[in-house]
Design a protein around this motif. Structure first.
Motif, PDB file in Angstrom:
ATOM      1  N   GLU A  37       0.787  -1.325   0.128  1.00  0.00           N
ATOM      2  CA  GLU A  37      -0.035   0.050   0.014  1.00  0.00           C
ATOM      3  C   GLU A  37       0.640   1.176   0.100  1.00  0.00           C
ATOM      4  OE1 GLU A  37      -3.305   0.753  -0.270  1.00  0.00           O
ATOM      5  OE2 GLU A  37      -3.233  -1.478  -1.064  1.00  0.00           O
ATOM      6  N   VAL A  38       2.121   1.384   0.719  1.00  0.00           N
ATOM      7  CA  VAL A  38       2.809   2.408   0.733  1.00  0.00           C
ATOM      8  C   VAL A  38       3.461   2.742  -0.413  1.00  0.00           C
ATOM      9  CG1 VAL A  38       5.031   3.079   2.028  1.00  0.00           C
ATOM     10  CG2 VAL A  38       3.152   2.259   3.398  1.00  0.00           C
ATOM     11  N   LEU A  39       3.736   1.669  -1.380  1.00  0.00           N
ATOM     12  CA  LEU A  39       4.109   1.763  -2.703  1.00  0.00           C
ATOM     13  C   LEU A  39       3.021   2.270  -3.572  1.00  0.00           C
ATOM     14  CD1 LEU A  39       6.760  -1.007  -3.059  1.00  0.00           C
ATOM     15  CD2 LEU A  39       7.341   1.330  -3.006  1.00  0.00           C
ATOM     16  N   ARG A  85      -3.633   8.768   6.846  1.00  0.00           N
ATOM     17  CA  ARG A  85      -4.908   8.649   7.319  1.00  0.00           C
ATOM     18  C   ARG A  85      -5.716   7.298   6.952  1.00  0.00           C
ATOM     19  NH1 ARG A  85      -5.425  13.913   5.746  1.00  0.00           N
ATOM     20  NH2 ARG A  85      -6.314  13.416   3.733  1.00  0.00           N
ATOM     21  N   LYS A  86      -5.258   6.796   5.600  1.00  0.00           N
ATOM     22  CA  LYS A  86      -5.716   5.573   5.141  1.00  0.00           C
ATOM     23  C   LYS A  86      -5.238   4.467   5.757  1.00  0.00           C
ATOM     24  CE  LYS A  86      -6.550   3.013   0.874  1.00  0.00           C
ATOM     25  NZ  LYS A  86      -7.929   2.711   1.243  1.00  0.00           N
ATOM     26  N   GLU A 115      -3.874   4.623   8.956  1.00  0.00           N
ATOM     27  CA  GLU A 115      -3.849   4.722  10.313  1.00  0.00           C
ATOM     28  C   GLU A 115      -2.315   4.600  10.773  1.00  0.00           C
ATOM     29  OE1 GLU A 115      -6.754   1.994  11.940  1.00  0.00           O
ATOM     30  OE2 GLU A 115      -8.261   2.966  11.054  1.00  0.00           O
ATOM     31  N   LEU A 116      -1.461   5.488  10.200  1.00  0.00           N
ATOM     32  CA  LEU A 116      -0.206   5.720  10.734  1.00  0.00           C
ATOM     33  C   LEU A 116       0.256   7.219  10.665  1.00  0.00           C
ATOM     34  CD1 LEU A 116       1.411   3.263   7.854  1.00  0.00           C
ATOM     35  CD2 LEU A 116       0.924   3.002  10.405  1.00  0.00           C
ATOM     36  N   SER A 117       1.278   7.500  11.466  1.00  0.00           N
ATOM     37  CA  SER A 117       1.611   9.143  11.402  1.00  0.00           C
ATOM     38  C   SER A 117       2.402   9.352  10.147  1.00  0.00           C
ATOM     39  CB  SER A 117       2.593   9.111  12.468  1.00  0.00           C
ATOM     40  OG  SER A 117       3.973   8.800  12.145  1.00  0.00           O
ATOM     41  N   GLU A 118       2.244  10.385   9.839  1.00  0.00           N
ATOM     42  CA  GLU A 118       2.921  11.134   8.487  1.00  0.00           C
ATOM     43  C   GLU A 118       4.313  10.900   8.553  1.00  0.00           C
ATOM     44  OE1 GLU A 118       1.867  14.761   6.792  1.00  0.00           O
ATOM     45  OE2 GLU A 118      -0.057  15.002   7.884  1.00  0.00           O
ATOM     46  N   ARG A 119       4.918  10.826   9.761  1.00  0.00           N
ATOM     47  CA  ARG A 119       6.343  10.687  10.037  1.00  0.00           C
ATOM     48  C   ARG A 119       6.674   9.142   9.598  1.00  0.00           C
ATOM     49  NH1 ARG A 119      10.094  11.932  15.096  1.00  0.00           N
ATOM     50  NH2 ARG A 119      11.934  10.983  14.083  1.00  0.00           N
ATOM     51  N   THR A 120       5.906   8.302   9.895  1.00  0.00           N
ATOM     52  CA  THR A 120       6.022   6.809   9.599  1.00  0.00           C
ATOM     53  C   THR A 120       5.717   6.278   8.186  1.00  0.00           C
ATOM     54  OG1 THR A 120       5.264   6.142  11.956  1.00  0.00           O
ATOM     55  CG2 THR A 120       5.297   4.571  10.240  1.00  0.00           C
ATOM     56  N   VAL A 121       4.931   6.994   7.580  1.00  0.00           N
ATOM     57  CA  VAL A 121       4.645   7.254   6.232  1.00  0.00           C
ATOM     58  C   VAL A 121       6.062   7.562   5.365  1.00  0.00           C
ATOM     59  CG1 VAL A 121       3.227   7.916   4.355  1.00  0.00           C
ATOM     60  CG2 VAL A 121       2.246   7.191   6.300  1.00  0.00           C
ATOM     61  N   ARG A 122       6.424   8.763   5.905  1.00  0.00           N
ATOM     62  CA  ARG A 122       7.576   9.312   5.063  1.00  0.00           C
ATOM     63  C   ARG A 122       8.831   8.352   5.093  1.00  0.00           C
ATOM     64  NH1 ARG A 122       5.633  14.044   7.268  1.00  0.00           N
ATOM     65  NH2 ARG A 122       6.899  14.185   8.902  1.00  0.00           N
ATOM     66  N   ARG A 123       9.121   7.776   6.243  1.00  0.00           N
ATOM     67  CA  ARG A 123      10.179   6.934   6.378  1.00  0.00           C
ATOM     68  C   ARG A 123       9.835   5.750   5.723  1.00  0.00           C
ATOM     69  NH1 ARG A 123      10.542   2.697   9.484  1.00  0.00           N
ATOM     70  NH2 ARG A 123       8.410   2.880  10.672  1.00  0.00           N
ATOM     71  N   LEU A 124       8.606   4.932   5.754  1.00  0.00           N
ATOM     72  CA  LEU A 124       8.546   3.666   4.916  1.00  0.00           C
ATOM     73  C   LEU A 124       8.607   3.873   3.452  1.00  0.00           C
ATOM     74  CD1 LEU A 124       5.370   2.450   6.843  1.00  0.00           C
ATOM     75  CD2 LEU A 124       7.593   1.389   6.902  1.00  0.00           C
ATOM     76  N   VAL A 125       8.078   5.333   2.964  1.00  0.00           N
ATOM     77  CA  VAL A 125       8.304   5.599   1.698  1.00  0.00           C
ATOM     78  C   VAL A 125       9.839   5.879   1.254  1.00  0.00           C
ATOM     79  CG1 VAL A 125       7.773   7.373  -0.386  1.00  0.00           C
ATOM     80  CG2 VAL A 125       6.273   6.380   1.431  1.00  0.00           C
ATOM     81  N   ALA A 126      10.420   6.309   2.092  1.00  0.00           N
ATOM     82  CA  ALA A 126      11.943   6.381   1.772  1.00  0.00           C
ATOM     83  C   ALA A 126      12.786   5.341   1.945  1.00  0.00           C
ATOM     84  CB  ALA A 126      12.607   7.561   3.001  1.00  0.00           C
TER      85      ALA A 126
END
Length: 95
Positions: free
Chosen positions: A41-43, A57-58, A60-71
């Protein structure tokens, strides 16, 4: 053997063009290992144009976690952008 200077120059130019545009994928996971649903999903979501806030939001994570996972996924795939990471993952059959 080709010796015609114009043809040799053309082939050399084509080689240089395709060499500069080539992409050698890095393996994000060991062979046979499956990506988690969250990684998939993150990809997919950034490739679909979703922002970090929308992804957070989708999933249910923090934006910081999303940025880290994407990076992490982007770097692991040898991509230069979030969108490119999604494309590389699709080419590898990961998503």
């Amino acid at each position: 053997m080709v010796r015609e200077p114009a043809l040799v120059a053309l082939v050399a130019e084509l080689f240089e063009y395709f060499w500069s545009a080539a992409w050698a994928p890095a393996e994000v996971l060991p062979e046979g290992e499956v990506m988690t649903g969250r990684q998939i999903e993150v990809l997919r979501l950034p490739a679909a144009g979703r922002t970090d806030a929308a992804i957070a939001r989708k999933l249910e994570l923090s934006e910081r976690t999303v940025r880290r996972l994407v990076a992490e996924l982007t770097a692991g795939l040898g991509a230069e952008s979030r969108f490119q990471a999604g494309v590389h993952a699709a080419r590898l059959g990961r998503v």
